[in-house]
Design a protein around this motif. Structure first.
Motif: not given
Length: 244
Positions: A21-48
């Motif tokens: 949401x913060x990136x969208x507010x700034x008008x940034x259209x390109x986003x890259x993701x550097x990994x370690x995406x899902x592992x943990x006790x929170x919400x891996x399925x929702x994140x994926x």
């Protein structure tokens, strides 16, 4: 051209949504993701599911490699809590991700270092703990990578370093986990010191690349409560305080 740089989401979809949401507010259209995406006790399925729908430029981190390759009995707590919740489509998505990526001719992305998804690029771990890496150490770890802008994650610490030869290295910090303790190769803690979600915005201008490290407020107490409900008090403390 502005690019939002995310890393180390670790299944914290509350923090991810705040950063997006913060990136969208700034008008940034390109986003890259550097990994370690899902592992943990929170919400891996929702994140994926959130990220798969966005189809961002993404590389895998050490936790993706571990989810794909390690037997469950050899996994750490965070990977073991995640693997049984993922569907085949999630694993197929992870398996298709590259380990490193040239995003532009002058923009390179890795998770840890170019050589290893477990190696810290901007920090050095010694028996006494962790310290910022010397410039010669960083330069040695970047051997053969001549990009003016290099992106890395893994340490969860936001940093921006300019080397003497003009190359810049940016670690955006962690979207989803602001602190952790580790024992590889020696016992140490990594602590951002605040519970904010973190990302970076990089921009190529007339004089080359620039970078801004951005903290984002979100409902970190709710994320900490989720961790407590999953009996991960180590995560709960890190999420609520930014300290391990």
């Amino acid at each position: 051209m502005q690019i939002a740089v995310l890393s180390d989401i670790h299944g914290n979809v509350r923090a991810l949504d705040a950063v997006l949401a913060d990136a969208e507010r700034r008008g940034i259209g390109r986003i890259v993701n550097l990994g370690d995406i899902l592992s943990g006790p929170l919400d891996p399925v929702g994140t994926a599911d959130r990220l798969m729908a966005l189809n961002l430029e993404t590389i895998r981190g050490n936790h993706e490699r571990q989810l794909l390759n390690l037997p469950t009995e050899r996994m750490g707590l965070s990977d073991a809590a995640t693997i049984g919740r993922l569907e085949p489509r999630h694993l197929e998505w992870l398996a298709a991700l590259p380990e490193t990526l040239w995003l532009e001719h002058d923009l390179y992305a890795c998770h840890g270092s170019p050589a290893s998804d477990l190696e810290y690029l901007l920090e050095t771990v010694e028996p006494e703990g962790c310290r910022p890496a010397r410039e010669d150490e960083v330069a040695a770890r970047l051997s053969g990578i001549d990009a003016p802008m290099i992106l890395c994650g893994h340490t969860h610490l936001p940093r921006h370093l300019r080397l003497a030869d003009g190359r810049q290295v940016v670690n955006p910090g962690s979207v989803g986990l602001p602190a952790y303790a580790d024992d590889h190769p020696f016992a140490h803690v990594m602590e951002s010191g605040t519970p904010h979600a973190r990302y970076a915005v990089i921009e190529r201008g007339a004089e080359g690349w620039s970078a801004e490290l951005i903290p984002v407020a979100y409902d970190w107490q709710a994320a900490a409560d989720d961790a407590s409900a999953a009996r991960r008090e180590d995560w709960a403390r890190a999420l609520a305080t930014g300290f391990a």
